[in-house]
Design a protein around this motif. Structure first.
Motif, PDB file in Angstrom:
ATOM      1  N   ARG A 244       5.561 -41.894  21.093  1.00  0.00           N
ATOM      2  CA  ARG A 244       4.933 -41.627  19.608  1.00  0.00           C
ATOM      3  C   ARG A 244       5.019 -42.967  18.967  1.00  0.00           C
ATOM      4  NH1 ARG A 244       7.423 -35.936  17.894  1.00  0.00           N
ATOM      5  NH2 ARG A 244       6.715 -36.559  16.119  1.00  0.00           N
TER       6      ARG A 244
ATOM      7  N   THR B 166       6.737 -32.070  19.030  1.00  0.00           N
ATOM      8  CA  THR B 166       5.474 -32.550  18.654  1.00  0.00           C
ATOM      9  C   THR B 166       5.061 -31.334  17.395  1.00  0.00           C
ATOM     10  OG1 THR B 166       4.459 -31.552  20.421  1.00  0.00           O
ATOM     11  CG2 THR B 166       5.057 -33.959  20.321  1.00  0.00           C
TER      12      THR B 166
ATOM     13  N   LEU C   1       1.206 -37.449  26.368  1.00  0.00           N
ATOM     14  CA  LEU C   1       0.878 -37.822  25.332  1.00  0.00           C
ATOM     15  C   LEU C   1       1.344 -39.596  25.319  1.00  0.00           C
ATOM     16  CD1 LEU C   1       1.530 -34.831  23.001  1.00  0.00           C
ATOM     17  CD2 LEU C   1      -0.769 -35.544  23.736  1.00  0.00           C
TER      18      LEU C   1
ATOM     19  N   LYS D 201      -2.391 -34.486  31.202  1.00  0.00           N
ATOM     20  CA  LYS D 201      -2.112 -36.085  30.750  1.00  0.00           C
ATOM     21  C   LYS D 201      -1.011 -36.131  29.670  1.00  0.00           C
ATOM     22  CE  LYS D 201      -4.338 -39.454  28.186  1.00  0.00           C
ATOM     23  NZ  LYS D 201      -5.392 -39.776  26.913  1.00  0.00           N
TER      24      LYS D 201
END
Length: 121
Positions: A24, A33, A21, A19
């Motif tokens: 942001r 990250t 992310l 999946k």
């Protein structure tokens, strides 16, 4: 029943791993990250540190040995050069003497000086 539960848990794990992310919050997608700060995660065991110190000591000893060999070679070359220059200087001195004196007298002086060198050394 247990086989169906293992299949479903493995499917959930692959979905979570694949999946993305998403965007942001701060909008800086180009930054890497960051992970959670865990100060205890970098601690190493005493045996591991001792082994590393031992390896470092071995490397330093080898470097010192190589450095000493290099320095000895350098000193040997310098000494050889000094000896060569001294011989050349002595030869020139005898040639100057030979211009002024007789050949046999110069040879006698050479022999006499060599005897004195042997006695003094």
């Amino acid at each position: 029943m247990s086989s169906t539960t293992t299949q479903t848990t493995s499917q959930v794990e692959t979905k979570a791993a694949s999946k993305p992310l998403g965007m942001r919050v701060n909008g800086k997608q180009w930054h890497a990250t960051k992970k959670a700060f865990r100060p205890g995660s970098g601690l190493t065991s005493f045996e591991k540190r001792a082994k590393e110190r031992q390896l470092l000591a071995a490397v330093k000893a080898k470097e010192k040995e190589l450095k000493d060999e290099k320095e000895a070679e350098r000193r040997r070359r310098i000494e050889a050069l000094k000896e060569k220059r001294a011989k050349k200087e002595e030869k020139e001195r005898y040639e100057k003497m030979a211009e002024k004196m007789h050949k046999k007298r110069v040879e006698r002086l050479k022999r006499k000086e060599k005897r004195n060198k042997l006695i003094n050394s």
